[in-house]
Design a protein around this motif. Structure first.
Motif, short mmCIF file in Angstrom:
data_model
loop_
_atom_site.label_atom_id
_atom_site.label_comp_id
_atom_site.label_asym_id
_atom_site.label_seq_id
_atom_site.Cartn_x
_atom_site.Cartn_y
_atom_site.Cartn_z
N SER A 1 -15.36 -7.10 1.38
CA SER A 1 -15.71 -8.00 2.39
C SER A 1 -14.89 -7.27 3.72
O SER A 1 -15.25 -7.17 4.91
CB SER A 1 -15.19 -9.29 2.20
OG SER A 1 -15.74 -10.06 1.51
N LEU B 1 -12.12 -11.90 -7.49
CA LEU B 1 -11.65 -12.05 -5.96
C LEU B 1 -11.02 -11.07 -5.24
O LEU B 1 -11.22 -10.68 -4.15
CB LEU B 1 -10.77 -13.33 -6.12
CG LEU B 1 -10.54 -13.88 -4.56
CD1 LEU B 1 -11.51 -14.39 -4.10
CD2 LEU B 1 -9.50 -15.12 -4.83
N PHE C 1 -19.62 -11.55 1.42
CA PHE C 1 -18.50 -12.11 0.71
C PHE C 1 -19.16 -12.88 -0.58
O PHE C 1 -18.55 -12.94 -1.57
CB PHE C 1 -17.80 -13.06 1.47
CG PHE C 1 -16.67 -13.97 0.92
CD1 PHE C 1 -15.28 -13.22 0.71
CD2 PHE C 1 -16.89 -15.02 0.30
CE1 PHE C 1 -14.23 -14.02 0.08
CE2 PHE C 1 -15.84 -15.83 -0.18
CZ PHE C 1 -14.56 -15.12 -0.29
N THR D 1 -19.54 -22.60 -3.39
CA THR D 1 -19.28 -21.53 -2.26
C THR D 1 -20.25 -20.67 -2.26
O THR D 1 -20.65 -20.56 -0.82
CB THR D 1 -18.13 -20.39 -3.16
OG1 THR D 1 -17.03 -20.91 -3.59
CG2 THR D 1 -17.77 -19.13 -2.23
N THR E 1 -13.77 -8.64 -4.35
CA THR E 1 -14.50 -9.39 -2.98
C THR E 1 -13.84 -9.07 -1.79
O THR E 1 -14.46 -8.82 -0.75
CB THR E 1 -14.57 -10.98 -3.49
OG1 THR E 1 -15.42 -11.13 -4.63
CG2 THR E 1 -15.45 -11.63 -2.35
N ALA F 1 -11.90 -18.90 -3.45
CA ALA F 1 -13.02 -18.32 -2.59
C ALA F 1 -13.64 -18.96 -1.70
O ALA F 1 -13.93 -18.77 -0.52
CB ALA F 1 -14.08 -17.56 -3.67
N ASN G 1 -18.59 -12.33 -4.39
CA ASN G 1 -17.76 -13.02 -5.40
C ASN G 1 -18.40 -13.50 -6.32
O ASN G 1 -18.01 -13.94 -7.30
CB ASN G 1 -17.37 -14.41 -4.35
CG ASN G 1 -16.69 -15.23 -5.09
OD1 ASN G 1 -15.76 -15.23 -5.41
ND2 ASN G 1 -17.41 -16.65 -5.29
N THR G 2 -19.86 -13.31 -6.10
CA THR G 2 -20.81 -13.63 -7.47
C THR G 2 -20.33 -12.69 -8.53
O THR G 2 -20.67 -13.08 -9.96
CB THR G 2 -22.15 -13.87 -7.03
OG1 THR G 2 -22.32 -14.72 -6.08
CG2 THR G 2 -23.10 -14.15 -8.15
N VAL H 1 -7.83 -16.97 1.86
CA VAL H 1 -8.35 -16.69 0.72
C VAL H 1 -7.30 -15.94 -0.10
O VAL H 1 -7.11 -16.19 -1.28
CB VAL H 1 -9.59 -15.96 0.63
CG1 VAL H 1 -10.05 -15.34 -0.69
CG2 VAL H 1 -10.98 -16.89 1.17
#
Length: 221
Positions: free
Chosen positions: A64, A57, A48, A185, A60, A105, A52-53, A99
Motif C-alpha cells: 500500500s 498484514l 489495500f 474490511t 499489505t 486491517a 489484505n485479501t 493499522v
C-alpha cells in the motif's frame, strides 16, 4: 472626410472589434482533480483491500505504501498541484500508521469514519444555529458585507446546501461505522469508494446552486 470614412481602415473595411471572452472558472469536479482525481483517491483503497485479501498484514502495508508513493510521484510528474498529490499521500500515511499500531486491517478506515461524524455534527449544528456553513463561507468570500441571514430566500438556499453536505457525511458515517463494527474490511473499501466522490460531487453541485442564488439575490458587485 466624414466620421464614417475616418473609422475605415485602408481598403474601405471597418476595423475588427475585439471582444473579450470571460474566462470560465473551474467546475467543482475540476477543483477536486477531475475524473482522474477520483481514480487516484480510490486506488490506495483498492490496493489495500486486495492486498489484505491475499497477503499478511505486513506485506499489505508495504504494498500500500509503495502504491501510494507511486501515485503521488506520477501526479507530480504530470504537473498536478503539490497539495493534491501530498494530501492523498498524507491521508494514506495516517491510515497505514494506525493499522501498524493496532494490527487490525479495518482500522485503515477508522480516521475517515470519525471525520465523517465530525463533519455531520458541524454542518448539521450550523443549520440548527441558523448559521449554515455554506452561507458563512459565501459571506466571507465576499468581504462579510452582506446581511445574508436577513434574506429568507438566501438563508433557505444555504440551509438546503449545508443539509446536503450534512446528509452526505451522516450517511457515510452510518454505513461505514456499521461495517467497521461488523469487521467487514472488504465492504468498507467498497463503501468508501462508492460513497466517496460521487456523493461529494452531488453535494458540491447543491452548494454551487446556493452560491449562485446568493449572487443573484444579493449582488456582489
Amino acid at each position: 472626410m466624414s466620421t464614417t470614412d475616418r473609422n475605415l481602415i485602408p481598403g474601405g473595411k471597418e476595423p475588427a472589434v475585439r471582444t473579450s471572452v470571460p474566462k470560465r472558472g473551474p467546475t467543482p469536479l475540476e477543483q477536486m482533480g477531475g475524473p482522474a482525481g477520483f481514480a487516484y483517491s480510490a486506488a490506495p483503497v483498492v490496493v489495500f483491500v486486495l492486498a489484505n485479501t491475499f497477503l499478511p498484514l505486513t506485506a499489505t502495508i508495504v504494498v500500500s505504501v509503495a502504491a501510494g508513493l507511486a501515485i503521488a510521484g506520477y501526479r507530480l510528474l504530470r504537473g498536478e498541484r503539490f497539495s493534491l498529490a501530498a494530501g492523498g499521500l498524507l491521508g494514506l500515511a495516517v491510515a497505514i500508521g494506525i493499522v501498524s499500531l493496532t494490527g487490525s486491517a479495518r482500522d485503515f478506515f477508522v480516521v475517515g469514519i470519525w471525520i465523517y461524524l465530525a463533519a455531520f455534527v458541524v454542518t448539521f449544528g450550523s443549520v440548527l444555529l441558523r448559521r449554515p456553513l455554506t452561507g458563512v463561507a459565501w459571506n466571507l468570500v465576499h468581504g462579510r458585507k452582506h446581511a445574508w441571514r436577513s434574506d429568507r430566500r438566501v438563508l433557505r438556499a444555504h440551509d438546503v446546501a449545508t443539509l446536503a453536505a450534512a446528509a452526505v457525511s451522516g450517511a457515510r458515517f452510518a454505513v461505514q461505522q456499521w461495517l467497521y463494527v461488523s469487521d467487514e474490511t472488504g465492504w468498507l473499501g467498497i463503501a468508501r469508494i462508492s460513497m466517496g466522490w460521487p456523493l461529494t460531487i452531488l453535494a458540491a453541485l447543491v452548494v454551487v446552486w446556493a452560491w449562485r442564488r446568493s449572487n443573484r439575490l444579493l449582488p456582489t458587485a
